[in-house]
Scaffold this motif. Sequence first.
Motif, PDB file in Angstrom:
ATOM      1  N   GLU A 167       0.529   3.649  -7.382  1.00 27.37           N
ATOM      2  CA  GLU A 167      -0.897   3.662  -7.077  1.00 27.37           C
ATOM      3  C   GLU A 167      -1.133   2.982  -5.735  1.00 27.37           C
ATOM      4  OE1 GLU A 167      -3.269   0.666  -9.266  1.00 27.37           O
ATOM      5  OE2 GLU A 167      -1.483   0.437 -10.492  1.00 27.37           O
ATOM      6  N   GLN A 168      -2.283   3.242  -5.148  1.00 22.22           N
ATOM      7  CA  GLN A 168      -2.627   2.672  -3.863  1.00 22.22           C
ATOM      8  C   GLN A 168      -3.532   1.471  -4.071  1.00 22.22           C
ATOM      9  OE1 GLN A 168      -4.437   5.740  -1.556  1.00 22.22           O
ATOM     10  NE2 GLN A 168      -2.722   7.156  -1.754  1.00 22.22           N
ATOM     11  N   LEU A 169      -3.327   0.464  -3.247  1.00 18.69           N
ATOM     12  CA  LEU A 169      -4.211  -0.682  -3.298  1.00 18.69           C
ATOM     13  C   LEU A 169      -5.592  -0.291  -2.804  1.00 18.69           C
ATOM     14  CD1 LEU A 169      -1.806  -3.408  -1.889  1.00 18.69           C
ATOM     15  CD2 LEU A 169      -2.339  -2.916  -4.272  1.00 18.69           C
ATOM     16  N   ASP A 170      -6.625  -0.869  -3.404  1.00 14.55           N
ATOM     17  CA  ASP A 170      -7.987  -0.490  -3.060  1.00 14.55           C
ATOM     18  C   ASP A 170      -8.325  -0.752  -1.594  1.00 14.55           C
ATOM     19  OD1 ASP A 170      -8.377   0.296  -5.629  1.00 14.55           O
ATOM     20  OD2 ASP A 170      -9.280  -1.621  -6.270  1.00 14.55           O
ATOM     21  N   GLU A 171      -7.802  -1.874  -1.055  1.00 13.09           N
ATOM     22  CA  GLU A 171      -8.226  -2.254   0.290  1.00 13.09           C
ATOM     23  C   GLU A 171      -7.390  -1.600   1.383  1.00 13.09           C
ATOM     24  OE1 GLU A 171      -5.397  -5.545  -1.134  1.00 13.09           O
ATOM     25  OE2 GLU A 171      -6.902  -4.159  -1.951  1.00 13.09           O
ATOM     26  N   VAL A 172      -6.371  -0.808   1.008  1.00 14.66           N
ATOM     27  CA  VAL A 172      -5.517  -0.193   2.011  1.00 14.66           C
ATOM     28  C   VAL A 172      -5.561   1.321   1.858  1.00 14.66           C
ATOM     29  CG1 VAL A 172      -3.158   0.015   2.871  1.00 14.66           C
ATOM     30  CG2 VAL A 172      -3.987  -2.197   2.044  1.00 14.66           C
ATOM     31  N   VAL A 173      -5.809   2.014   2.981  1.00 15.49           N
ATOM     32  CA  VAL A 173      -5.742   3.472   2.978  1.00 15.49           C
ATOM     33  C   VAL A 173      -4.327   3.872   3.326  1.00 15.49           C
ATOM     34  CG1 VAL A 173      -6.649   5.578   4.003  1.00 15.49           C
ATOM     35  CG2 VAL A 173      -8.144   3.599   3.681  1.00 15.49           C
ATOM     36  N   VAL A 174      -3.695   4.683   2.482  1.00 21.03           N
ATOM     37  CA  VAL A 174      -2.285   5.002   2.660  1.00 21.03           C
ATOM     38  C   VAL A 174      -2.134   6.294   3.452  1.00 21.03           C
ATOM     39  CG1 VAL A 174      -0.157   5.588   1.465  1.00 21.03           C
ATOM     40  CG2 VAL A 174      -1.655   3.820   0.546  1.00 21.03           C
ATOM     41  N   TYR A 175      -1.241   6.232   4.465  1.00 17.65           N
ATOM     42  CA  TYR A 175      -0.909   7.422   5.246  1.00 17.65           C
ATOM     43  C   TYR A 175       0.604   7.566   5.249  1.00 17.65           C
ATOM     44  CZ  TYR A 175      -5.644   6.939   7.065  1.00 17.65           C
ATOM     45  OH  TYR A 175      -6.993   6.839   7.195  1.00 17.65           O
ATOM     46  N   THR A 176       1.105   8.772   5.213  1.00 19.77           N
ATOM     47  CA  THR A 176       2.542   9.015   5.310  1.00 19.77           C
ATOM     48  C   THR A 176       2.771  10.152   6.288  1.00 19.77           C
ATOM     49  OG1 THR A 176       2.463  10.567   3.448  1.00 19.77           O
ATOM     50  CG2 THR A 176       3.009   8.271   2.945  1.00 19.77           C
ATOM     51  N   GLY A 177       3.996  10.178   6.903  1.00 22.60           N
ATOM     52  CA  GLY A 177       4.321  11.238   7.834  1.00 22.60           C
ATOM     53  C   GLY A 177       3.415  11.210   9.046  1.00 22.60           C
ATOM     54  N   LYS A 178       3.050  12.394   9.538  1.00 24.06           N
ATOM     55  CA  LYS A 178       2.157  12.478  10.689  1.00 24.06           C
ATOM     56  C   LYS A 178       0.747  12.105  10.263  1.00 24.06           C
ATOM     57  CE  LYS A 178       4.572  15.551  13.805  1.00 24.06           C
ATOM     58  NZ  LYS A 178       4.460  16.677  14.751  1.00 24.06           N
ATOM     59  N   GLN A 179       0.138  11.215  11.033  1.00 22.30           N
ATOM     60  CA  GLN A 179      -1.173  10.689  10.667  1.00 22.30           C
ATOM     61  C   GLN A 179      -2.286  11.511  11.295  1.00 22.30           C
ATOM     62  OE1 GLN A 179      -1.103   8.225   8.428  1.00 22.30           O
ATOM     63  NE2 GLN A 179       1.111   8.495   8.597  1.00 22.30           N
ATOM     64  N   SER A 180      -3.365  11.632  10.577  1.00 21.60           N
ATOM     65  CA  SER A 180      -4.539  12.330  11.092  1.00 21.60           C
ATOM     66  C   SER A 180      -5.199  11.470  12.162  1.00 21.60           C
ATOM     67  CB  SER A 180      -5.530  12.600   9.961  1.00 21.60           C
ATOM     68  OG  SER A 180      -6.753  13.075  10.483  1.00 21.60           O
ATOM     69  N   LYS A 181      -5.797  12.127  13.155  1.00 23.22           N
ATOM     70  CA  LYS A 181      -6.526  11.406  14.193  1.00 23.22           C
ATOM     71  C   LYS A 181      -7.974  11.151  13.782  1.00 23.22           C
ATOM     72  CE  LYS A 181      -3.717  13.726  17.722  1.00 23.22           C
ATOM     73  NZ  LYS A 181      -3.753  14.614  18.903  1.00 23.22           N
ATOM     74  N   LYS A 182      -8.392  11.812  12.703  1.00 26.62           N
ATOM     75  CA  LYS A 182      -9.772  11.656  12.237  1.00 26.62           C
ATOM     76  C   LYS A 182      -9.814  10.713  11.028  1.00 26.62           C
ATOM     77  CE  LYS A 182     -11.172  16.286  13.741  1.00 26.62           C
ATOM     78  NZ  LYS A 182     -11.744  17.589  13.314  1.00 26.62           N
TER      79      LYS A 182
END
Length: 831
Positions: free
Chosen positions: A98-113
Amino acid sequence: MQKFLLYLFFLFAVSGLAQTKISGIVVDQDGVGVPFANILFKAASEGTITNDDGRFYLESDNTYSAILVSYIGYETKEIALDKRVTYDMEIVLQESAEQLDEVVVYTGKQSKKNNPAIEILKKIWAKKRQNGVYKYKSYQYDKYEKIEFDLNTIDSALIKSKAFKGLEFMFEDLDTSRITGKTYLPMFLNEVFSKVYGNNQIKAEKEDVLGNKSSGFAGNQAITAFIEDLYSDYDIYNNYLKFYDKSFTSPLSKTGVDTYNYVLADSSYIDNKWCYNIIYYPRRKNELTFKGDFWVADTSFAVKKINLAVTKSANINWVKDIYIEQDFEVVSDSVFLLKRDYMLTDFAFSKKEESKGVYGKRTTVYDNYSFNLERPVDFYKAKADPYDPRVFERDSLFWKNARLEQLNDDEEGIFKLLDTLKTVPKFKTYYNIASVLGSGYIEIDKWNVDIGDLYSTFGINDAEGIRVRGGARTYFGQNDPWRLEAYTAYGFDDKKFKYGISGKVLLDRKNRIILSGGNRRDIEQLGLSLTSTTDVLGRSIASSSLVSVGNNDRLTNINLSVLNLEAEPVKNLRFRVGASFRTLSSALPNSFSLDYLDDSSHTGISSEIKQFDINTTLIYTPGRRVIGYGVERYDVDDDISTLVLNYTKGAKGFLESDFDYERLQFSYTQPWQLGGFGRLLSTVELGKTFGEVPLGLLSVVPGNQTIFSLYNTFPNLDFYEFVTDTYATLHLEHNFNGRLFSRVPWLRDLNLREIVGIRAAWGSISEENVRLSSPTNIPLLAPENKPYYEYSFGVGNIFKILRIDFNFRGNYLDAPNARPFGVTGTFGFNF
């Protein structure tokens, strides 16, 4: 190229103080290495990130009992440390449920938006000129810089090798790099202490060097200049960071969003400041990029600390690793000032992990900041003399107080080690080899003479056949106030000796007033430059090259005497006034003529030119850095703009001089670092000759009949194909540094570099000058109706050393023996 031969010699030649050391690899559940994972000592901000393969090394002067390993999308893992040194760890990360509430998780190539890391990055851009010393009207601080070179990857096989037989004592005290974990042996150390003053209102800054101390190769200008050239100042807030003549995209660049992936990974208090931790890594391979992370404050959006590691796929030669750390201190609760800057470069033939090489380390420490001190404008214009001999003779008490970061035991031992090594015959042999490669001269210490230049020993041309040349110069030290130099050459076909002799003396060190003069009798290929030669020790690559295209038979006998007075009253602005007397005649009169109409001759024609000239030259080289304070100095960085204004007056009758004329010439050469798009080199040259002169004194558009790619020449023109008295030329050469080839999958791994060029020349010649040289067998043609142009496509970095150019002639294809296409090349050891 000589500098890079020296550099390659360094590569070929080739249990610490920390309390906690760890190394190993971070892998996922499938055993695949996890790149860019965070490794942190628990309850501390000391850490590192894994490399492309998931490997890491970390050490600290402090003692820690555990580390934290984390990566976006995986569970954070805490690992206890049972001992101070733990190597070859294998850490397996589990995917996060699961993801922590206060952190937005990104993997691989990240979106610019909608990426919070990029939103923070935008705020950094907005305030980058409001942080640090820019917040004040004026500033000053102390600066201490330490540059060290070390032999690395020392193992038992190297210690026992024949190369170091008799030098085993060198390896008694070895240290381990806190960045790579490799054992190394210090070999060179240079320290500089200075005070820096700046005024943001008038945008002025000056640096007064108060102390400079070296060990190792300190007595050799070529080696010292090479080492200085490796490092230049940089600002992480700039869009591009220049290292080793390459422009790397900064992770704080406004173009970074197109180059890097950014992830907001963490947030924490650092020195009572709430900071965000952002991880960055490149979007594509083979580009000049970094990987790493930085901490940025949440109100001022000033960087608190940053680390940058060059990716292994970056298109750079002879460098395995570059690692940079910068730390900032907080002043007055809101001002972030650079405290320490550390840069480590691992030079090696190969990027393989086990390859041996040389570490180059630079540490810069800043302290004692002061602000808003009132000083007159003239204060910033008055520069201290960095070459004052007292700067190089500071005692131990000065250095004890000047060092903002004390030397460790290994660094202190360098001075003693080098003093000992200089008495060992084998080491002196190695030093002499390095010196010869760097300077081209063999040192004969007991006579205070150098033999050389060895790079000018052999050549072949149509007049002399095989040609050999040898020379010598006086050399008491790198800062000699005077120097004599001479050479002699012999041609095996014409069976004649040639010679050149030159002398120069420094009359005033402050204003760089130099008196020089000399004489040369030799065979020369004129027309390789639009400016008449005044170099009495010159070596023409056209008349001394081993291979030529077509007949190399338009050679000239030259007897040249010169006397010059030069001054540099303002830094990088040189004035030169001089006189020269030359006698010119054809070296191959059956195939090449310099004949001209002469009413005073009983035949009405003369084949020899005698000419006395007075010459005035102004040379401006903004940003030029040099080494030394003697009569000869070495340029540290040749990547500078150069403006030259030249006026020549020919005086008929004086010393039986033949012609009255005036010539005005201007040239401007500018290198342009275009960030991720590479480097453009441009040159514009203009000239006009007033009066009637024969072929030997006209301006010849520089042809090139060698197989070498020579900048500022036209490779599809023969010698003397275009002759002018009024001219304008343009040269453009752009090196993309592999930006295009890196987009092609099957080319990407070759690290080739693409070079394009365009060259153009326009000129005219008066009817009077054509008529004056009518007896010559060379047609005097000028590209007057339309500019002559060429274009080329080149591939560089072939096997890391070779460049090949494919050259095309754009017009004047109907000219006799016109060469519409040609291939030239060059060897070079470039980063």
